[in-house]
Design an enzyme around this catalytic site. Structure first.
Site, PDB file in Angstrom:
ATOM      1  N   HIS A 125     -10.115   1.449   1.357  1.00 44.99           N
ATOM      2  CA  HIS A 125      -9.685   2.822   1.678  1.00 44.99           C
ATOM      3  C   HIS A 125     -10.892   3.756   1.755  1.00 44.99           C
ATOM      4  O   HIS A 125     -10.926   4.669   2.594  1.00 44.99           O
ATOM      5  CB  HIS A 125      -8.712   3.357   0.615  1.00 44.99           C
ATOM      6  CG  HIS A 125      -7.295   2.911   0.796  1.00 44.99           C
ATOM      7  ND1 HIS A 125      -6.583   3.161   1.936  1.00 44.99           N
ATOM      8  CD2 HIS A 125      -6.460   2.232  -0.037  1.00 44.99           C
ATOM      9  CE1 HIS A 125      -5.350   2.651   1.804  1.00 44.99           C
ATOM     10  NE2 HIS A 125      -5.261   2.078   0.614  1.00 44.99           N
ATOM     11  N   CYS A 179       0.861  -1.179   0.000  1.00 47.33           N
ATOM     12  CA  CYS A 179       0.000   0.000   0.000  1.00 47.33           C
ATOM     13  C   CYS A 179       0.896   1.227   0.000  1.00 47.33           C
ATOM     14  O   CYS A 179       1.866   1.286   0.763  1.00 47.33           O
ATOM     15  CB  CYS A 179      -0.894  -0.005   1.232  1.00 47.33           C
ATOM     16  SG  CYS A 179      -1.985   1.427   1.328  1.00 47.33           S
ATOM     17  N   HIS A 192      -9.056  -3.675  -2.383  1.00 50.00           N
ATOM     18  CA  HIS A 192      -8.090  -2.912  -1.577  1.00 50.00           C
ATOM     19  C   HIS A 192      -8.475  -1.426  -1.545  1.00 50.00           C
ATOM     20  O   HIS A 192      -8.550  -0.810  -0.476  1.00 50.00           O
ATOM     21  CB  HIS A 192      -6.686  -3.093  -2.178  1.00 50.00           C
ATOM     22  CG  HIS A 192      -5.610  -2.309  -1.487  1.00 50.00           C
ATOM     23  ND1 HIS A 192      -4.589  -2.904  -0.784  1.00 50.00           N
ATOM     24  CD2 HIS A 192      -5.400  -0.966  -1.401  1.00 50.00           C
ATOM     25  CE1 HIS A 192      -3.800  -1.955  -0.275  1.00 50.00           C
ATOM     26  NE2 HIS A 192      -4.264  -0.773  -0.654  1.00 50.00           N
ATOM     27  N   GLU A 193      -8.761  -0.871  -2.738  1.00 48.65           N
ATOM     28  CA  GLU A 193      -9.096   0.560  -2.813  1.00 48.65           C
ATOM     29  C   GLU A 193     -10.461   0.828  -2.194  1.00 48.65           C
ATOM     30  O   GLU A 193     -10.678   1.873  -1.563  1.00 48.65           O
ATOM     31  CB  GLU A 193      -9.051   1.055  -4.259  1.00 48.65           C
ATOM     32  CG  GLU A 193      -7.732   0.807  -4.999  1.00 48.65           C
ATOM     33  CD  GLU A 193      -6.501   1.340  -4.273  1.00 48.65           C
ATOM     34  OE1 GLU A 193      -6.642   2.270  -3.457  1.00 48.65           O
ATOM     35  OE2 GLU A 193      -5.404   0.810  -4.503  1.00 48.65           O
TER      36      GLU A 193
HETATM   37 ZN    ZN Z   1      -3.646   1.108  -0.159  1.00 50.22          ZN
END
Ligand code: ZN
Length: 170
Positions: A148, A102, A144-145
């Site tokens: 966020h 990341c 993953h995004e």
């Molecule tokens: Zn990340």
């Protein structure tokens, strides 16, 4: 000629990485400009994705742009995709375990279980609603995004109960 800029990247400990991003309702030139800057920032850092909170913006928006680079030599090639107001509608029961890095957690890799396939919906830069089915590495970037956008990084994700599931590979 581009006026896009490399933005500072928030690293773990920054409040914005723990906050829910806000839905984008106006698809104007400022969103286009943010997307340009995010792409430039991501490319400069050898990322394959970047979310707005990582550049200190609370917009529910990220970029996926898988391509082979020094951080991910085996990544598949895809054109950068700007994803706004993402939703995950369906997930495969099949999960895959792989190491992720990341840009907000420098020099660290964490093994994370992700759904092998997901059905997603999001807006593009023009506000059009896009539906897609993603598999493998690209599905992994999206998840993953997407984390966020919910204020979740790899560090929280790796401690979630569903990560303790060696029984789910089939
Ligand atoms: Zn990340």
């Amino acid at each position: 000629m581009s006026n896009s800029a490399v933005l500072p990247i928030a690293t773990v400990g920054e409040k914005i990485l723990a906050q829910h991003a806000q839905a984008v309702t106006v698809f104007d030139v400022s969103i286009q400009s943010l997307a340009d800057d995010m792409l430039t920032t991501m490319l400069a850092a050898n990322g394959v994705g970047i979310a707005a909170p990582q550049v200190f913006s609370s917009a529910a928006m990220f970029i996926m742009a898988s391509r082979p680079n020094p951080r991910y030599p085996d990544a598949p090639n895809m054109r950068p995709v700007v994803v706004i107001n993402p939703r995950i509608l369906e997930t495969s029961t099949q999960m895959e375990l792989a190491e992720e890095g990341c840009l907000s957690i420098p020099d660290q890799r964490v093994k994370i279980w992700r759904h092998a396939q997901i059905k997603v919906q999001y807006h593009d830069l023009n506000g059009n609603l896009i539906s897609d089915i993603l598999v493998g590495f690209v599905a992994r970037i999206f998840q993953h995004e997407f984390d966020h956008i919910q204020g979740i990084t790899l560090l929280e994700r790796s401690n979630m109960p569903e990560q303790q599931r060696p029984d789910t590979v089939n």
